[in-house]
Design a protein around this motif. Structure first.
Motif, mmCIF file in Angstrom:
data_model
loop_
_atom_site.group_PDB
_atom_site.id
_atom_site.type_symbol
_atom_site.label_atom_id
_atom_site.label_comp_id
_atom_site.label_asym_id
_atom_site.label_seq_id
_atom_site.Cartn_x
_atom_site.Cartn_y
_atom_site.Cartn_z
ATOM 1 N N LEU A 192 0.831 -1.207 0.000
ATOM 2 C CA LEU A 192 0.000 0.000 0.000
ATOM 3 C C LEU A 192 0.866 1.257 0.000
ATOM 4 O O LEU A 192 0.589 2.232 -0.705
ATOM 5 N N GLU A 193 1.932 1.180 0.774
ATOM 6 C CA GLU A 193 2.861 2.307 0.847
ATOM 7 C C GLU A 193 3.464 2.591 -0.530
ATOM 8 O O GLU A 193 3.527 3.741 -0.979
ATOM 9 N N GLU A 194 3.839 1.513 -1.211
ATOM 10 C CA GLU A 194 4.431 1.638 -2.539
ATOM 11 C C GLU A 194 3.435 2.292 -3.504
ATOM 12 O O GLU A 194 3.804 3.148 -4.309
ATOM 13 N N ILE A 195 2.167 1.887 -3.395
ATOM 14 C CA ILE A 195 1.132 2.474 -4.246
ATOM 15 C C ILE A 195 1.017 3.973 -3.976
ATOM 16 O O ILE A 195 0.998 4.787 -4.896
ATOM 17 N N ASN A 196 0.975 4.313 -2.695
ATOM 18 C CA ASN A 196 0.836 5.724 -2.320
ATOM 19 C C ASN A 196 1.972 6.569 -2.855
ATOM 20 O O ASN A 196 1.750 7.633 -3.433
ATOM 21 N N VAL A 197 3.203 6.073 -2.654
ATOM 22 C CA VAL A 197 4.372 6.835 -3.086
ATOM 23 C C VAL A 197 4.346 7.027 -4.602
ATOM 24 O O VAL A 197 4.555 8.140 -5.105
ATOM 25 N N ALA A 198 4.043 5.942 -5.323
ATOM 26 C CA ALA A 198 4.011 6.031 -6.782
ATOM 27 C C ALA A 198 2.953 7.030 -7.234
ATOM 28 O O ALA A 198 3.167 7.816 -8.161
ATOM 29 N N PHE A 199 1.814 7.017 -6.541
ATOM 30 C CA PHE A 199 0.745 7.948 -6.909
ATOM 31 C C PHE A 199 1.175 9.389 -6.683
ATOM 32 O O PHE A 199 1.000 10.251 -7.541
#
Lengths: 199, 212
Positions: A38-45
């Protein structure tokens, strides 16, 4: 800056996928890993959002490939995470059919709060459906066609007393052998408390 | 190209297939994407003409419409090239598909979309057709428990399991065997896991004791 090389190449992503499969096979909650995804998704977004703003100012087309990559990464992560959660639910559904409406403590421990709620709702729905027929039908019984009304069973563990529908009470002690109505001991056999003896 | 999720979005098998890597060449200089090529990690950008292996999920995402994608040229992986095609035509049952690629057919279906000559699609179809009879014979041999030496790919393995199970059921029915109610597999696995967990805990506490 988020390290994309880690997520793209085998080191991280492949590893996490293999782990996802492993996790689904064992119902063990690994919320840490999920949180990392989820963290990875957030950062990428966030970074894509920044890049889009930057493009509006500079009209610099060289950032397109990176945006495209991050977008793909984002969608991939979303898919992996959703597939993981969904397949856990499927497993949980199987638990309902095989082990009955009560969750054992260690399974419960591995579940999240919404999953337990889902299980209870599913249980309720199934029960309502089975009761909607006159006298009720237990769909989870007789998964294999019964051959005889009574079967011989051996007790594999101390289970305590069992009251039959006829009112008779039997004591299920380890290594004792009983001759019981198959409809009443099928559940116990599938839970591994009794063993069906075939000559 | 339309992105497809087969058989559905949540399918773990499809996630595995789209994790496979496919050789590509960068068609233009791609800034900041140098990390995609692990062999030249020092350069920040991906140069035009540089060869990289990219996961299928990325390529499928880049290839959003019917027109060829402008960033990468996609190559057909070696296992779908004519050399293997020749072997398949000669004797398809001789190849160890599982060793070539665990998801030979599924991956091939994705690769076929990038193949302009229509060779890949034909090849996987023919391979499947000529291996079917071999697979059917395997299923009839219900006594064989070993399955590692059958050289099957993932889908074939599934078919084999269903097929041999059906055959075994038919055999049992013909023998008029009594139906045995068994402990559910789930319970058995659950127990094993619990035991493994307990043993691990015991080992930890034992080592702690020995330390103190």
């Amino acid at each position: 800056m988020f390290d994309y090389s880690r997520s793209c190449c085998d080191t991280y992503h492949c590893g996490s996928i293999h782990k996802i499969r492993e996790l689904i096979l064992n119902i063990i909650s690994q919320s840490e890993d999920l949180r990392a995804v989820l963290e990875e998704i957030n950062v990428a977004f966030q970074e894509n959002h920044q890049a889009a703003l930057q493009y509006q100012e500079t009209r610099d087309k060289t950032i397109f490939p990176m945006i495209g990559y991050r977008h793909a990464l984002l969608q991939r992560n979303v898919r992996c995470a959703l597939a993981y959660l969904y397949n856990r639910l499927l497993k949980l559904k199987e638990v309902r059919w095989h082990l009955g409406p009560t969750l054992s403590a260690d399974v419960k421990e591995a579940l999240t709060e919404p999953e337990i709620q889902w299980f209870n709702n599913y249980s309720k729905l199934l029960a309502n459906y089975m009761m909607s027929y006159p006298n009720g039908i237990n769909l989870t019984a007789n998964i294999k066609p019964p051959k005889s009304l009574y079967i011989e069973v051996k007790c594999l563990a101390d289970h305590g007393k069992l009251e039959l529908e006829s009112g008779e009470v039997i004591l299920l002690q380890k290594d004792s052998i009983h001759y019981l109505p198959s409809s009443e001991c099928e559940q116990l056999i599938r839970q591994g408390i009794l063993e069906h003896i075939i000559n | 190209m339309k992105r497809t999720y087969y058989p559905n979005y949540f399918s773990i098998e499809d996630i595995f297939v789209t994790q496979e890597k496919i050789p590509c060449t960068a068609e233009q200089k791609l800034s900041k994407l140098g990390f995609l090529d692990p062999s030249s990690s020092d350069s920040i950008d991906l140069q035009a003409g540089q060869n990289v292996e990219l996961p299928l999920w990325y390529i499928l995402q880049v290839q959003t419409d019917k027109s060829r994608n402008q960033f990468y040229k996609v190559h057909i992986p070696d296992i779908y090239k004519s050399t293997y095609g020749e072997i398949c035509r000669a004797d398809a049952t001789a190849i160890d598909l599982g060793k070539l690629n665990k998801y030979f057919y599924e991956f091939g279906r994705y690769v076929a979309a990038f193949d302009r000559n229509g060779f890949v699609g034909k090849m996987i179809y023919e391979t499947c057709r000529s291996r079917m009879k071999y697979l059917k014979d395997l299923c009839n041999n219900i006594n064989s428990e070993t399955r590692n030496d059958h050289k099957l790919d993932y889908i074939e393995l599934q078919l084999f399991e269903v097929g041999s199970k059906t055959n075994r059921n038919l055999y049992e029915w013909l023998q008029k065997n009594t139906i045995n109610i068994k402990t559910s597999e789930m319970v058995i696995n659950h127990r094993k896991r619990r035991r493994a967990l307990m043993e691990a805990e015991n080992a930890v506490s034992a080592s702690q004791r020995s330390q103190s």
